[in-house]
Enzyme design. Structure first.
Site, PDB file in Angstrom:
ATOM      1  N   HIS A 154       0.844  -1.194   0.000  1.00 32.44           N
ATOM      2  CA  HIS A 154       0.000   0.000   0.000  1.00 32.44           C
ATOM      3  C   HIS A 154       0.880   1.244   0.000  1.00 32.44           C
ATOM      4  O   HIS A 154       1.134   1.831  -1.040  1.00 32.44           O
ATOM      5  CB  HIS A 154      -0.951  -0.040   1.212  1.00 32.44           C
ATOM      6  CG  HIS A 154      -1.872   1.149   1.299  1.00 32.44           C
ATOM      7  ND1 HIS A 154      -2.159   1.770   2.487  1.00 32.44           N
ATOM      8  CD2 HIS A 154      -2.542   1.812   0.346  1.00 32.44           C
ATOM      9  CE1 HIS A 154      -2.983   2.775   2.252  1.00 32.44           C
ATOM     10  NE2 HIS A 154      -3.240   2.822   0.962  1.00 32.44           N
TER      11      HIS A 154
ATOM     12  N   CYS B 257      -0.632   0.256   9.606  1.00 26.66           N
ATOM     13  CA  CYS B 257      -0.805   1.633   9.127  1.00 26.66           C
ATOM     14  C   CYS B 257      -2.211   1.863   8.592  1.00 26.66           C
ATOM     15  O   CYS B 257      -2.893   2.803   8.974  1.00 26.66           O
ATOM     16  CB  CYS B 257       0.210   1.956   8.034  1.00 26.66           C
ATOM     17  SG  CYS B 257       1.888   2.016   8.647  1.00 26.66           S
ATOM     18  N   HIS B 258      -2.634   1.010   7.675  1.00 22.50           N
ATOM     19  CA  HIS B 258      -3.955   1.215   7.072  1.00 22.50           C
ATOM     20  C   HIS B 258      -4.774  -0.064   7.022  1.00 22.50           C
ATOM     21  O   HIS B 258      -5.714  -0.184   6.243  1.00 22.50           O
ATOM     22  CB  HIS B 258      -3.823   1.814   5.670  1.00 22.50           C
ATOM     23  CG  HIS B 258      -2.998   3.061   5.657  1.00 22.50           C
ATOM     24  ND1 HIS B 258      -1.655   3.048   5.361  1.00 22.50           N
ATOM     25  CD2 HIS B 258      -3.301   4.342   5.964  1.00 22.50           C
ATOM     26  CE1 HIS B 258      -1.171   4.268   5.469  1.00 22.50           C
ATOM     27  NE2 HIS B 258      -2.142   5.076   5.840  1.00 22.50           N
ATOM     28  N   GLY B 259      -4.387  -1.073   7.819  1.00 18.94           N
ATOM     29  CA  GLY B 259      -5.209  -2.264   7.971  1.00 18.94           C
ATOM     30  C   GLY B 259      -5.233  -3.215   6.792  1.00 18.94           C
ATOM     31  O   GLY B 259      -6.309  -3.626   6.353  1.00 18.94           O
TER      32      GLY B 259
ATOM     33  N   PRO C 165      -6.465  -2.034   1.989  1.00 20.25           N
ATOM     34  CA  PRO C 165      -6.214  -1.166   0.825  1.00 20.25           C
ATOM     35  C   PRO C 165      -5.040  -1.589  -0.065  1.00 20.25           C
ATOM     36  O   PRO C 165      -4.917  -1.081  -1.170  1.00 20.25           O
ATOM     37  CB  PRO C 165      -5.922   0.193   1.463  1.00 20.25           C
ATOM     38  CG  PRO C 165      -5.378  -0.128   2.808  1.00 20.25           C
ATOM     39  CD  PRO C 165      -6.038  -1.387   3.250  1.00 20.25           C
TER      40      PRO C 165
END
Lengths: 314, 180, 423
Positions: B120, B144-146, B159
């Site tokens: 990502h 950080c963003h799953g 993501p």
């Protein structure tokens, strides 16, 4: 430009060049005449078209690897440099054979230790990316092993030495001769500078290393006191801590070249030059193209300037 | 009269030729000078020389993982157990965002080797240590963003667009891997 | 900038729109294209453009070197070698930068001597001259600190010797040197701050170069005749006449520069600087870079610590105040044979001082340095002011630049055109 202007520019150029020529260092050596004089040698890598002789560098490395490495390192170089373009260009396989028995200090192991139970440094096999290190753990160990003298690193030795000045100028015998003696000295200095520029002289270090190698006499000259050191004609001060490192047949060359002292000295000096200036081949070949380009461009610019100024009195 | 004009024109065209020629010649020089000034920022010889490393995998037991630094990036080496290999193998690749079989991603099923950087935005996912949160698929989880990765390092949820990158590597022996 | 009427006319709508808001194209046109320049400028006047080129070269290569250099006492030497060995084209960048400094000085010395010969420092160009001196001093500061960065033996001991000059100042000297070092000797803090300052000084240089050009364009160029511009016949537009002349000389200069960059890359350096800095061992013979040698010789000529330092800085300061030492209304030494003679002697003396600066400070070298140093100061403080009062021209000067280039002076002497009224 008028003739007068041209002459004036030439005079200025000369004097400026004279200024540039001050770069050389002056060191006095004892009075041993020609023997103390470092002669300019002929090198494959000198001049506008110079480049390294790969075979010579390979021989030089053999001398380094079999003799010098007992005391010296070249820690600005990595083993991989020996296979890079413009150097001895060993193949990877040759190089891996060369470093098969070399070791370097290991990184901390899983317990974070760098020393074994007996206090000895943990070592690992050298990789091509490792530096070419001296055989001592540190400077103190090196000095202890060499009677207090530190064998210098050889990476930039060929650039860190110049030709020592032989026998200082005593000056004029009577005061009124001073201006003449001074101007003579200045003149010969400018002439030397012009000669250096004309021959693109950048091999003073190699010349010195060669001379150093071949200037160990069999017996110390009478009257010279070097203590427990060795006598060398060209070494500044004549007393050198390094004993004569090479002699005839110090190394048996892989390529069958006759192993004389002179040959060894030339080869190791060439290797030192390469170690100090690894991009010399690329530099000189690009330089020639750049110079030719700029000279043509100068000519074109001059023609443009002339055309524009044609008919304008100035 | 005409002749003079011709001569003048000839003079003008000769001049123009000189100006344009010199300009072009100078431009070639300027253009070729630019490259060294740009190229100096590319990875240098010492960086390129570090492009491959050798890793001793003998001490890594089944179920354990190690992280090594390669080209300045973390590389995950995971010694997978039978359960993990089986779990990775039975996934229907039609369901995957970046379809790849487990076999395509490994040279020896027991060893999963991949660059530990989330595809990502470049964080390092958790899951190397035994106590780490491993995400919904028991592999790696990027905090950080799953993004959730499975036991083959493939993106399953979140993501990130791609699976964790598999670097070029080879087994020099049973216990030695060369990466790069 | 210059006080001449602008004849710039934007051709397109967008150019007009822009011109009303930021007239940068107008400035370029007025100052660097149509700018009226004396038609008789000779090649000695091309150094401005050459210097501009070298400033650009130094800035660009310097920024690049700073990307790879490490200002740490333990790593600086190795990082420079890393640049020379591993960085792509690093050897080229570094050779360009180190030799660029020397060529910068060659050009600036020609530029300064040209100004002295043709009286470019005289009214109304005194401020232009002073700004030039500031540029020269900034250049010396930049060059000195740059030479310290490779952290070789000559870097280290050069820094030690030069910073110790300040210790000659009574009472506060030691405090000042410690302030400069950030320690009790040249060491890590010194290197780190020199790196920062070496990056700062060029920014000041750019600013002062801008002011220098500004001052030049207010008063216009001097010329070999030393005559003021009287009519538009005396001048030509800067472009293409002087742009192309300057560019031609710049390419010639770059050619010589390239020769040194590619073939004599270390000739102007010193072998000792390839030996790592060692605070315990001083090299046998310390010499500064060649462009500092005349001043170094002055420093060593005086047998007193404070006196030597004062003499060295004084040797530069007397050049700065030249406009007030020489008040003779005739600018160009073409028309002042006596002054010309002493000027040529001065140039030779400066060169010889450079030679002596490279020699060991012993024996008759010291005596010679003293005599030549004496001439340096006598020239500026006695000869120049005396000749300024005494000398009148022995030759009829041309009435104007146009007369001079058409070559009718001497043939058609006009009574009105004598030396004093010619200015």
């Amino acid at each position: 430009m008028s003739v007068k202007n041209t002459l004036a520019s030439f005079a200025v150029a000369l004097t400026v060049l004279g200024g540039i020529g001050t770069a050389g260092a002056a060191q006095k050596t004892g009075d041993y005449g020609d023997k103390a004089h470092v002669e300019r040698q002929s090198w494959s890598f000198s001049g506008l078209l110079g480049s390294y002789d790969k075979a010579q560098l390979k021989r030089g490395f053999q001398v380094y690897n079999e003799v010098c490495t007992a005391c010296h390192g070249m820690n600005l170089l990595s083993w991989r440099n020996l296979m890079e373009e413009g150097g001895p260009e060993f193949t990877k396989a040759e190089l891996e054979a060369i470093i098969a028995d070399k070791e370097v200090p290991a990184d901390p192991n899983d317990e974070g230790l760098t020393h074994g139970d007996d206090g000895s440094r943990l070592m690992r096999k050298a990789f091509l990316t490792d530096r070419i290190l001296a055989p001592y753990a540190n400077d103190k160990a090196a000095m202890a092993a060499n009677g207090g003298a530190l064998p210098p690193d050889l990476s930039v030795m060929a650039k860190a030495r110049g030709i020592p000045h032989v026998a200082g100028n005593a000056g004029p015998s009577v005061w009124y001769k001073a201006p003449f003696v001074g101007l003579m000295e200045y003149g010969s200095w400018i002439a030397g500078t012009l000669r250096d520029i004309g021959t693109q002289y950048q091999e003073a270090g190699a010349d010195y290393i060669y001379a150093l190698m071949v200037s160990y006499p069999e017996e110390t000259p009478a009257g010279a006191d070097v203590g427990d050191r060795s006598f060398n004609y060209v070494f500044p001060g004549n007393a050198i801590s390094m004993g004569a490192p090479i002699a005839d047949e110090a190394v048996e060359y892989a390529d069958g070249t006759k192993p004389t002292l002179d040959q060894h000295a030339r080869d190791i000096a060439a290797l030192m030059m390469w170690a100090a200036e690894p991009h010399l081949n690329a530099r000189k070949s690009l330089g020639l193209k750049v110079l030719i380009y700029l000279i043509i461009l100068s000519g074109l610019m001059y023609a443009v300037k002339r055309t524009i100024w044609a008919g304008v009195k100035h | 009269m005409t002749a003079t004009m011709d001569e003048q024109q000839e003079g003008t065209s000769r001049r123009n030729f000189l100006y344009i020629g010199t300009g072009a010649f100078a431009s070639v020089g300027v253009a070729s000078v630019i490259w060294p000034f740009v190229d100096q920022m590319n990875p240098d010889a010492s960086q390129k020389a570090l492009a491959s490393i050798e890793v001793d995998i003998a001490p890594v037991a089944v179920g354990q993982a190690i992280t090594v630094l390669w080209r300045g990036k973390p590389v995950f080496l995971r010694h997978r157990g039978a359960a993990e290999i089986e779990e990775a193998g039975k996934v229907d690749i039609g369901d995957l965002k970046d379809p790849q079989t487990d076999a395509e991603r490994t040279k020896k099923p027991a060893w999963l080797i991949m660059v530990g950087i989330c595809t990502h935005l470049g964080c390092v996912p958790n899951g190397q240590k035994s106590g780490d949160v491993k995400g919904d698929y028991n592999g790696w989880f990027c905090p950080c963003h799953g993004s959730h990765y499975d036991t083959s390092g493939r993106i399953r949820k979140g993501p990130a667009p791609l699976n964790l990158e598999v670097p070029e590597y080879s087994f020099l022996s049973d216990t030695k891997v060369k990466i790069g | 900038m210059g006080h001449h009427e602008s004849n710039y006319e934007p051709k397109w709508g967008i150019a007009k729109w822009f011109d009303e808001r930021l007239p940068v194209a107008r400035m370029v046109s007025d100052q660097f294209i149509v700018f009226p320049t004396p038609r008789n400028l000779n090649y000695w006047w091309t150094m401005g453009m050459v210097l501009f080129f070298f400033l650009i070269i130094q800035l660009i290569t310097g920024i690049i070197l700073a990307m790879h250099y490490i200002p740490h006492a333990d790593m600086a030497f190795n990082s420079v070698e890393h640049i020379m060995r591993d960085v792509n084209w690093g050897w080229l960048m570094r050779n360009m930068h180190s030799n660029g400094a020397s060529f910068f000085f060659i050009a600036v010395y020609i530029h300064i001597l040209r100004g002295m010969y043709y009286g470019s420092y005289k009214a109304p160009r005194e401020v232009l001259w002073l700004v030039g001196i500031v540029i020269y001093i900034l250049m010396m500061a930049a060059a000195f600190m740059g030479y310290v960065l490779p952290w070789g033996q000559m870097s280290f001991w050069g820094a030690t010797v030069i910073t110790n000059l300040f210790s000659a100042i009574p009472l506060v000297g030691d405090s000042i040197t410690q302030f400069l070092w950030g320690a009790y000797a040249v060491s890590q803090p010194t290197l780190n701050r020199f790196f920062s300052l070496h990056y700062l000084v060029p920014m000041l240089l750019v600013a002062f170069v801008f002011i220098h050009v500004w001052a030049l364009h207010v008063v216009g160029s001097n010329n070999p005749e030393g005559l003021s511009v009287k009519s538009s016949d005396d001048t030509l537009p800067f472009h293409p006449y002087f742009t192309m002349k300057d560019m031609y000389m710049s390419v010639v200069f770059l050619t010589v520069y390239a020769f040194f960059v590619f073939y004599m890359s270390n000739y102007m350096g010193h072998p000792d600087n390839f030996i790592r800095a060692n605070p315990l061992v001083t090299p046998a013979h310390i010499v500064p870079e060649w462009y500092f040698l005349p001043f170094y010789a002055v420093l060593r000529a005086i047998p007193d610590k404070l006196g030597g330092v004062v003499a060295m800085f004084g040797a530069i300061m007397v050049v700065a105040v030249l406009p007030w030492l020489d008040r003779n209304p005739i600018r160009s030494l073409r028309y002042r044979p006596k002054a010309r003679f002493f000027f040529i002697v001065f140039v030779v003396v400066a060169m010889l001082l450079g030679f002596l600066g490279a020699k060991p400070a012993e024996g008759w070298y010291v005596t010679a340095s003293r005599i030549l140093t004496a001439y340096w100061f006598i020239y500026f403080l006695v000869i120049v002011p005396l000749l300024s009062k005494m000398e009148t021209t022995n030759r009829r000067m041309p009435g104007s630049i146009t007369d001079a280039v058409l070559g009718d002076h001497g043939k058609l002497p006009k009574d009105a055109q004598t030396a004093s009224s010619g200015q």
